[in-house]
Design an enzyme around this catalytic site. Structure first.
Site, PDB file in Angstrom:
ATOM      1  N   ASP A 187       0.852  -1.181   0.000  1.00  0.00           N
ATOM      2  CA  ASP A 187       0.000   0.000   0.000  1.00  0.00           C
ATOM      3  C   ASP A 187       0.895   1.241   0.000  1.00  0.00           C
ATOM      4  OD1 ASP A 187      -2.315   1.658   0.387  1.00  0.00           O
ATOM      5  OD2 ASP A 187      -1.781   1.749   2.513  1.00  0.00           O
ATOM      6  N   ASP A 189      -0.348   5.068   0.743  1.00  0.00           N
ATOM      7  CA  ASP A 189      -0.672   6.084   1.751  1.00  0.00           C
ATOM      8  C   ASP A 189      -0.578   5.520   3.160  1.00  0.00           C
ATOM      9  OD1 ASP A 189      -1.142   7.503  -0.499  1.00  0.00           O
ATOM     10  OD2 ASP A 189      -3.209   8.060  -0.037  1.00  0.00           O
ATOM     11  N   GLU A 196      -1.749  10.688   3.731  1.00  0.00           N
ATOM     12  CA  GLU A 196      -2.793  10.311   2.795  1.00  0.00           C
ATOM     13  C   GLU A 196      -2.773  11.378   1.695  1.00  0.00           C
ATOM     14  OE1 GLU A 196      -4.963   7.639   2.898  1.00  0.00           O
ATOM     15  OE2 GLU A 196      -3.841   6.872   4.620  1.00  0.00           O
ATOM     16  N   ARG A 232     -14.885  12.258  -1.746  1.00  0.00           N
ATOM     17  CA  ARG A 232     -13.718  13.077  -1.443  1.00  0.00           C
ATOM     18  C   ARG A 232     -13.167  13.751  -2.698  1.00  0.00           C
ATOM     19  NH1 ARG A 232     -10.029   8.827   1.505  1.00  0.00           N
ATOM     20  NH2 ARG A 232     -11.183   7.434   0.126  1.00  0.00           N
ATOM     21  N   SER A 275      -2.489   1.438  -4.787  1.00  0.00           N
ATOM     22  CA  SER A 275      -2.922   2.609  -4.034  1.00  0.00           C
ATOM     23  C   SER A 275      -4.342   3.013  -4.376  1.00  0.00           C
ATOM     24  CB  SER A 275      -1.974   3.780  -4.321  1.00  0.00           C
ATOM     25  OG  SER A 275      -2.405   4.949  -3.664  1.00  0.00           O
ATOM     26  N   GLY A 276      -5.062   3.409  -3.339  1.00  0.00           N
ATOM     27  CA  GLY A 276      -6.350   4.063  -3.545  1.00  0.00           C
ATOM     28  C   GLY A 276      -6.153   5.517  -3.885  1.00  0.00           C
ATOM     29  N   LYS A 320      -7.327  -4.049  -5.210  1.00  0.00           N
ATOM     30  CA  LYS A 320      -5.951  -4.265  -4.749  1.00  0.00           C
ATOM     31  C   LYS A 320      -5.579  -5.747  -4.799  1.00  0.00           C
ATOM     32  CE  LYS A 320      -5.090  -0.235  -1.843  1.00  0.00           C
ATOM     33  NZ  LYS A 320      -4.560   0.231  -0.553  1.00  0.00           N
ATOM     34  N   ASP A 343      -2.155  -1.033   5.765  1.00  0.00           N
ATOM     35  CA  ASP A 343      -2.543  -0.520   7.079  1.00  0.00           C
ATOM     36  C   ASP A 343      -4.035  -0.370   7.287  1.00  0.00           C
ATOM     37  OD1 ASP A 343      -2.926   2.971   7.016  1.00  0.00           O
ATOM     38  OD2 ASP A 343      -2.580   1.771   5.232  1.00  0.00           O
ATOM     39  N   ASN A 346      -8.985  -1.296   3.427  1.00  0.00           N
ATOM     40  CA  ASN A 346      -8.883  -1.418   1.980  1.00  0.00           C
ATOM     41  C   ASN A 346      -7.812  -2.420   1.553  1.00  0.00           C
ATOM     42  OD1 ASN A 346     -10.053  -0.487  -0.412  1.00  0.00           O
ATOM     43  ND2 ASN A 346      -8.349   0.889  -0.819  1.00  0.00           N
TER      44      ASN A 346
END
Length: 407
Positions: A187, A189, A196, A232, A275-276, A320, A343, A346
């Site tokens: 991941d 962020d 983030e 967001r 990554s998101g 992911k 972490d 997600n």
């Protein structure tokens, strides 16, 4: 004829030539080397040699078993070492079930933690066969070779003790299973980097508090990620695309990130990020760190301005895991040889899909689901879970001429 054994243990100040002197003495007798173990701690040596022989007494140039004892004792005295001798009758060690590696990380690591962990191991009926230090700074890492334990049961027991002692403990099977991890998927962020990215963008858009609130809900698994991302991103509408360059300069790598990637690339590991966040920012990390594979979302930009929308399929929790599987196929690596690090909620699917799932400074739900958890703020601590020591990393860096300040 009966097989007999003699265990010779030398202890005392270490000095060059001890091992060769002992074996030179043993070479004068008809014995075979059955096992050898040696450790040096702060200049103090413990050397154990198990030799096997047939019959009641080994005879040779030194005569009887008593002569061998005398020769070893004289050598030890000459070297200024203490010696202990003991005989036995079984030269073949019975292989115990469930051979495992138990890795303990603490900053600092207190004796109470080791007492609690070793006590739980003993209570489970298992045995500690060997203990080795992998690192003394910036965290202390101790690795225990354990036999006679069920891995799932021991992992559950040690997780309770780790929480009580505020240390990290990982339990893994030994052998080729552990050594064969060849694809790392991480991941970005709050894992590879200390932020983030969407919150960095939101700070420039003046909507940080609202974005942070939605992010936290998604990380706890209380809100669908795709929906949270759309909400967001919509708040970023109107930002100029020049904002990406500003945010790139604000990104800070997690301590140890470069060391982790550099070390594993030396060992021919493949490295991937999922990554998101957004390709406009992760692409820079790919170039900077030499990442092999990456997957992230892409923000739509029209006429130099963010539209508040995402282009294409969203990289969410399921996305992911699909990315991990895709990277493994492209690299020709089975899923059993992959490591996933994350972490948040997600990351749960890819952590479950990987051969080894690691929670890094993670939310409780992720720590509970992962095979191992690391809570110290140094990303290169993950190397210890793969059996790589701090000394080996530093030696490789020095050999490559890397300045200490850049390690």
């Amino acid at each position: 004829m009966n097989q007999r054994t003699l265990l010779i243990t030398l202890t005392g100040p270490d000095r060059p030539g001890v091992t060769s002197r002992l074996f030179a003495v043993l070479a004068g007798f008809p014995v075979a080397v059955a096992d050898v173990e040696q450790v040096v701690i702060r200049g103090r040596l413990t050397l154990g040699v198990l030799v096997a022989y047939t019959g009641d007494t080994p005879t040779g140039t030194g005569g009887t078993l008593g002569a061998l004892w005398t020769a070893v004792e004289r050598t030890a005295e000459d070297l200024g070492l203490e010696v202990e001798l003991s005989t036995g009758s079984d030269t073949k060690e019975k292989r115990r079930r469930g051979r495992l590696h138990v890795t303990v990380l603490g900053a600092p690591l207190h004796p109470a933690a080791m007492a609690g962990i070793s006590g739980r191991i003993a209570a489970s009926g298992a045995n500690i066969d060997r203990i080795e230090r992998l690192s003394s700074y910036p965290v202390t890492c101790i690795e225990l070779a354990v036999s006679g334990a069920d891995p799932d049961a021991l992992r559950a027991e040690l997780a309770v003790e780790a929480h009580a002692q505020q240390v990290d403990v990982a339990v893994q099977r030994t052998g080729l299973y552990r050594r064969a991890k060849r694809l790392i998927v991480m991941d970005v962020d709050s894992t590879l980097i200390q932020a983030e990215v969407i919150e960095l963008l939101a700070a420039h858009a003046g909507c940080l508090d609202e974005v942070a609130r939605v992010t936290e809900e998604a990380m706890r698994g209380e809100l669908d990620f795709a929906e949270s991302l759309r909400r967001r991103v919509a708040l970023l509408e109107g930002l100029p695309e020049e904002i990406f360059e500003k945010v790139r300069k604000e990104i800070v790598l997690t301590p140890g990130a470069r060391t982790l990637v550099r070390t594993l690339k030396r060992l021919d590991y493949r490295f991937a990020i999922v990554s998101g966040g957004f390709t406009q920012l992760t692409d820079g990390l790919v170039r900077d760190l030499g990442i092999d594979y990456s997957a992230a979302n892409t923000l739509e930009v029209v006429d130099g301005v963010l539209t508040g929308r995402v282009i294409g399929e969203i990289v969410d929790r399921a996305g992911k895991a699909r990315a991990l599987e895709r990277f493994a196929r492209e690299a020709g690596i089975p899923l059993s040889q992959t490591v996933a690090i994350g972490d948040g909620a997600n990351d749960l699917d890819m952590i479950a899909a990987a051969g080894l799932g690691i929670a890094f400074n993670a939310k409780p739900v992720v720590r509970q689901a992962a095979d191992a958890a690391v809570s110290v703020p140094y990303l290169d601590s993950i190397l210890y879970l793969l059996g790589i020591s701090r000394a080996e990393v530093e030696a490789a860096d020095a050999e490559d001429g890397l300045p200490a300040a850049d390690r």
